[in-house]
Write a protein that holds these residues in place. Structure first.
Motif, PDB file in Angstrom:
ATOM      1  N   LEU A   1     -20.037 -76.305  72.380  1.00  0.00           N
ATOM      2  CA  LEU A   1     -19.896 -75.650  70.921  1.00  0.00           C
ATOM      3  C   LEU A   1     -18.768 -74.362  70.936  1.00  0.00           C
ATOM      4  CD1 LEU A   1     -21.231 -75.781  67.999  1.00  0.00           C
ATOM      5  CD2 LEU A   1     -22.888 -74.115  68.804  1.00  0.00           C
ATOM      6  N   ASN A   2     -17.763 -74.631  70.123  1.00  0.00           N
ATOM      7  CA  ASN A   2     -16.722 -73.718  69.784  1.00  0.00           C
ATOM      8  C   ASN A   2     -16.886 -72.868  68.425  1.00  0.00           C
ATOM      9  OD1 ASN A   2     -15.626 -74.180  72.407  1.00  0.00           O
ATOM     10  ND2 ASN A   2     -14.672 -75.921  71.486  1.00  0.00           N
ATOM     11  N   LEU A   3     -17.938 -71.880  68.687  1.00  0.00           N
ATOM     12  CA  LEU A   3     -17.889 -71.225  67.286  1.00  0.00           C
ATOM     13  C   LEU A   3     -16.737 -70.149  67.202  1.00  0.00           C
ATOM     14  CD1 LEU A   3     -22.051 -70.520  67.394  1.00  0.00           C
ATOM     15  CD2 LEU A   3     -20.680 -72.033  65.903  1.00  0.00           C
ATOM     16  N   PRO A   4     -16.426 -69.864  65.911  1.00  0.00           N
ATOM     17  CA  PRO A   4     -15.198 -69.026  65.703  1.00  0.00           C
ATOM     18  C   PRO A   4     -15.865 -67.523  65.874  1.00  0.00           C
ATOM     19  CG  PRO A   4     -16.115 -69.791  63.599  1.00  0.00           C
ATOM     20  CD  PRO A   4     -16.746 -70.725  64.522  1.00  0.00           C
ATOM     21  N   THR A   5     -15.036 -66.587  66.306  1.00  0.00           N
ATOM     22  CA  THR A   5     -15.184 -65.291  66.426  1.00  0.00           C
ATOM     23  C   THR A   5     -15.149 -64.749  65.078  1.00  0.00           C
ATOM     24  OG1 THR A   5     -14.540 -65.397  68.622  1.00  0.00           O
ATOM     25  CG2 THR A   5     -14.745 -62.948  67.690  1.00  0.00           C
ATOM     26  N   ILE A   6     -16.237 -64.367  64.455  1.00  0.00           N
ATOM     27  CA  ILE A   6     -16.204 -63.489  63.150  1.00  0.00           C
ATOM     28  C   ILE A   6     -16.811 -62.207  63.392  1.00  0.00           C
ATOM     29  CG2 ILE A   6     -16.787 -63.711  60.743  1.00  0.00           C
ATOM     30  CD1 ILE A   6     -16.936 -66.824  61.187  1.00  0.00           C
ATOM     31  N   SER A   7     -16.323 -61.192  62.680  1.00  0.00           N
ATOM     32  CA  SER A   7     -17.028 -60.151  62.585  1.00  0.00           C
ATOM     33  C   SER A   7     -17.398 -59.835  61.172  1.00  0.00           C
ATOM     34  CB  SER A   7     -15.906 -58.923  62.766  1.00  0.00           C
ATOM     35  OG  SER A   7     -16.605 -57.607  62.771  1.00  0.00           O
ATOM     36  N   ILE A   8     -18.797 -59.783  61.068  1.00  0.00           N
ATOM     37  CA  ILE A   8     -19.333 -59.639  59.946  1.00  0.00           C
ATOM     38  C   ILE A   8     -20.040 -58.242  59.638  1.00  0.00           C
ATOM     39  CG2 ILE A   8     -21.369 -60.565  58.457  1.00  0.00           C
ATOM     40  CD1 ILE A   8     -20.762 -63.276  59.746  1.00  0.00           C
ATOM     41  N   ASP A   9     -19.501 -57.535  58.814  1.00  0.00           N
ATOM     42  CA  ASP A   9     -20.242 -56.125  58.611  1.00  0.00           C
ATOM     43  C   ASP A   9     -21.972 -56.418  58.377  1.00  0.00           C
ATOM     44  OD1 ASP A   9     -17.730 -54.963  58.647  1.00  0.00           O
ATOM     45  OD2 ASP A   9     -17.815 -54.793  56.412  1.00  0.00           O
ATOM     46  N   SER A  10     -22.562 -55.318  58.949  1.00  0.00           N
ATOM     47  CA  SER A  10     -23.820 -55.260  58.746  1.00  0.00           C
ATOM     48  C   SER A  10     -24.353 -55.091  57.363  1.00  0.00           C
ATOM     49  CB  SER A  10     -24.599 -54.305  59.744  1.00  0.00           C
ATOM     50  OG  SER A  10     -24.407 -54.628  61.155  1.00  0.00           O
ATOM     51  N   PHE A  11     -25.485 -55.600  57.005  1.00  0.00           N
ATOM     52  CA  PHE A  11     -25.948 -55.423  55.428  1.00  0.00           C
ATOM     53  C   PHE A  11     -27.297 -54.579  55.769  1.00  0.00           C
ATOM     54  CE2 PHE A  11     -28.925 -56.614  52.050  1.00  0.00           C
ATOM     55  CZ  PHE A  11     -28.437 -55.861  51.128  1.00  0.00           C
ATOM     56  N   THR A  12     -27.519 -53.306  55.292  1.00  0.00           N
ATOM     57  CA  THR A  12     -28.802 -52.452  55.775  1.00  0.00           C
ATOM     58  C   THR A  12     -29.787 -52.751  54.554  1.00  0.00           C
ATOM     59  OG1 THR A  12     -27.893 -50.772  54.307  1.00  0.00           O
ATOM     60  CG2 THR A  12     -27.173 -50.916  56.869  1.00  0.00           C
ATOM     61  N   GLY A  13     -29.408 -53.138  53.551  1.00  0.00           N
ATOM     62  CA  GLY A  13     -30.256 -53.451  52.250  1.00  0.00           C
ATOM     63  C   GLY A  13     -29.945 -52.589  51.087  1.00  0.00           C
ATOM     64  N   ASP A  14     -28.759 -51.785  51.413  1.00  0.00           N
ATOM     65  CA  ASP A  14     -27.997 -50.778  50.402  1.00  0.00           C
ATOM     66  C   ASP A  14     -27.457 -51.848  49.177  1.00  0.00           C
ATOM     67  OD1 ASP A  14     -26.506 -49.044  48.849  1.00  0.00           O
ATOM     68  OD2 ASP A  14     -25.607 -48.100  50.509  1.00  0.00           O
ATOM     69  N   PRO A  15     -27.843 -51.672  47.923  1.00  0.00           N
ATOM     70  CA  PRO A  15     -27.707 -52.525  46.918  1.00  0.00           C
ATOM     71  C   PRO A  15     -25.897 -52.487  46.571  1.00  0.00           C
ATOM     72  CG  PRO A  15     -29.285 -50.980  45.873  1.00  0.00           C
ATOM     73  CD  PRO A  15     -29.240 -50.721  47.692  1.00  0.00           C
ATOM     74  N   LEU A  16     -25.281 -51.077  47.021  1.00  0.00           N
ATOM     75  CA  LEU A  16     -24.017 -50.598  46.723  1.00  0.00           C
ATOM     76  C   LEU A  16     -23.297 -51.803  47.500  1.00  0.00           C
ATOM     77  CD1 LEU A  16     -23.758 -47.050  46.451  1.00  0.00           C
ATOM     78  CD2 LEU A  16     -23.799 -48.514  44.629  1.00  0.00           C
ATOM     79  N   ASN A  17     -23.633 -52.180  48.872  1.00  0.00           N
ATOM     80  CA  ASN A  17     -23.020 -52.990  49.578  1.00  0.00           C
ATOM     81  C   ASN A  17     -23.339 -54.567  49.560  1.00  0.00           C
ATOM     82  OD1 ASN A  17     -21.533 -50.615  50.506  1.00  0.00           O
ATOM     83  ND2 ASN A  17     -23.198 -50.243  51.949  1.00  0.00           N
ATOM     84  N   ARG A  18     -24.302 -54.663  49.043  1.00  0.00           N
ATOM     85  CA  ARG A  18     -24.841 -56.186  48.770  1.00  0.00           C
ATOM     86  C   ARG A  18     -23.894 -57.259  48.616  1.00  0.00           C
ATOM     87  NH1 ARG A  18     -26.316 -61.095  46.581  1.00  0.00           N
ATOM     88  NH2 ARG A  18     -27.845 -61.987  47.676  1.00  0.00           N
ATOM     89  N   HIS A  19     -23.458 -57.042  47.394  1.00  0.00           N
ATOM     90  CA  HIS A  19     -22.449 -58.081  46.884  1.00  0.00           C
ATOM     91  C   HIS A  19     -21.175 -58.429  47.751  1.00  0.00           C
ATOM     92  CE1 HIS A  19     -20.158 -60.599  44.177  1.00  0.00           C
ATOM     93  NE2 HIS A  19     -19.041 -59.820  44.477  1.00  0.00           N
ATOM     94  N   GLN A  20     -20.598 -57.187  48.266  1.00  0.00           N
ATOM     95  CA  GLN A  20     -19.487 -57.657  49.223  1.00  0.00           C
ATOM     96  C   GLN A  20     -20.003 -58.055  50.499  1.00  0.00           C
ATOM     97  OE1 GLN A  20     -16.962 -53.861  49.908  1.00  0.00           O
ATOM     98  NE2 GLN A  20     -15.821 -55.086  51.248  1.00  0.00           N
ATOM     99  N   TRP A  21     -20.842 -57.908  50.877  1.00  0.00           N
ATOM    100  CA  TRP A  21     -21.490 -58.449  52.325  1.00  0.00           C
ATOM    101  C   TRP A  21     -22.040 -59.827  52.111  1.00  0.00           C
ATOM    102  CZ3 TRP A  21     -26.347 -60.584  53.053  1.00  0.00           C
ATOM    103  CH2 TRP A  21     -26.471 -61.052  54.214  1.00  0.00           C
ATOM    104  N   PHE A  22     -22.690 -60.095  50.881  1.00  0.00           N
ATOM    105  CA  PHE A  22     -23.072 -61.567  50.735  1.00  0.00           C
ATOM    106  C   PHE A  22     -21.902 -62.379  50.427  1.00  0.00           C
ATOM    107  CE2 PHE A  22     -25.280 -65.083  48.654  1.00  0.00           C
ATOM    108  CZ  PHE A  22     -25.917 -65.674  49.859  1.00  0.00           C
TER     109      PHE A  22
END
Length: 182
Positions: free
Chosen positions: A6-27
């Motif tokens: 299985l060759n999964l791409p390397t993707i860097s995904i920011d963490s989501f803490t539950g902060d509503p200010l970051n939810r839209h961008q993260w999701f």
């Protein structure tokens, strides 16, 4: 013996803490790269999901572990707890109220304020909170972050542009012009 690689791409995904200010961008990023990726199984998606949430967000779905059978339930749970538009809008208004006044002698404070206002406007538009964008109380809250000299400049701008009912979008655009000059 057949070996399944299985060759999964390397993707860097920011963490989501539950902060509503970051939810839209993260999701939005998670949805575009993982959730809508038909080449990934639900187990793989769940692995990415569990590894990209922390704090309150992780706590809300930790019971699903890494079981792909519960991937869609985990997404629903995150959306239920952290994706309600009214919570995101309220968080932006709280942040605006707490925001420190930008200082003319510190240009980066205008850049940060401008960036925050742009995200606020985009979030309000995305979730159809147009009335809040047009609210004179919300505009006043943002405008009052400025020093008296800048408030005079804003008032002059609204008159010169013929803005009889300026709103937060106008203000954010005007602040952007200052931030770009910094």
């Amino acid at each position: 013996m057949i070996q399944n690689t299985l060759n999964l791409p390397t993707i860097s995904i920011d963490s989501f803490t539950g902060d509503p200010l970051n939810r839209h961008q993260w999701f939005s990023f998670f949805k575009a790269t993982i959730h809508n990726n038909s080449g990934l199984s639900d187990a793989q998606k769940m692995t990415y999901l569990q590894n990209s949430v922390t704090h309150k967000a992780r706590d809300s779905i930790s019971g699903y572990s890494y079981n792909g059978d519960y991937y869609h339930e985990a997404i629903v749970e995150l959306t239920r707890k952290f994706g309600k538009p009214q919570h995101m809008v309220a968080a932006y208004l709280d942040q605006l109220e707490k925001w420190a006044k930008p200082r003319l002698d510190e240009p980066n404070t205008f850049v940060s304020f401008s960036s925050f206002l742009r995200r606020l406007v985009q979030t309000f538009r995305l979730h159809n909170f147009e009335a809040d964008l047009k609210s004179s109380a919300v505009l006043r809250m943002a405008r009052d972050k400025l020093n008296p000299k800048m408030i005079i400049r804003w008032n002059q701008h609204t008159r010169s542009q013929g803005l009889l009912q300026p709103n937060l979008t106008h203000f954010a655009d005007w602040i952007d012009s200052y931030a770009e000059a910094c």
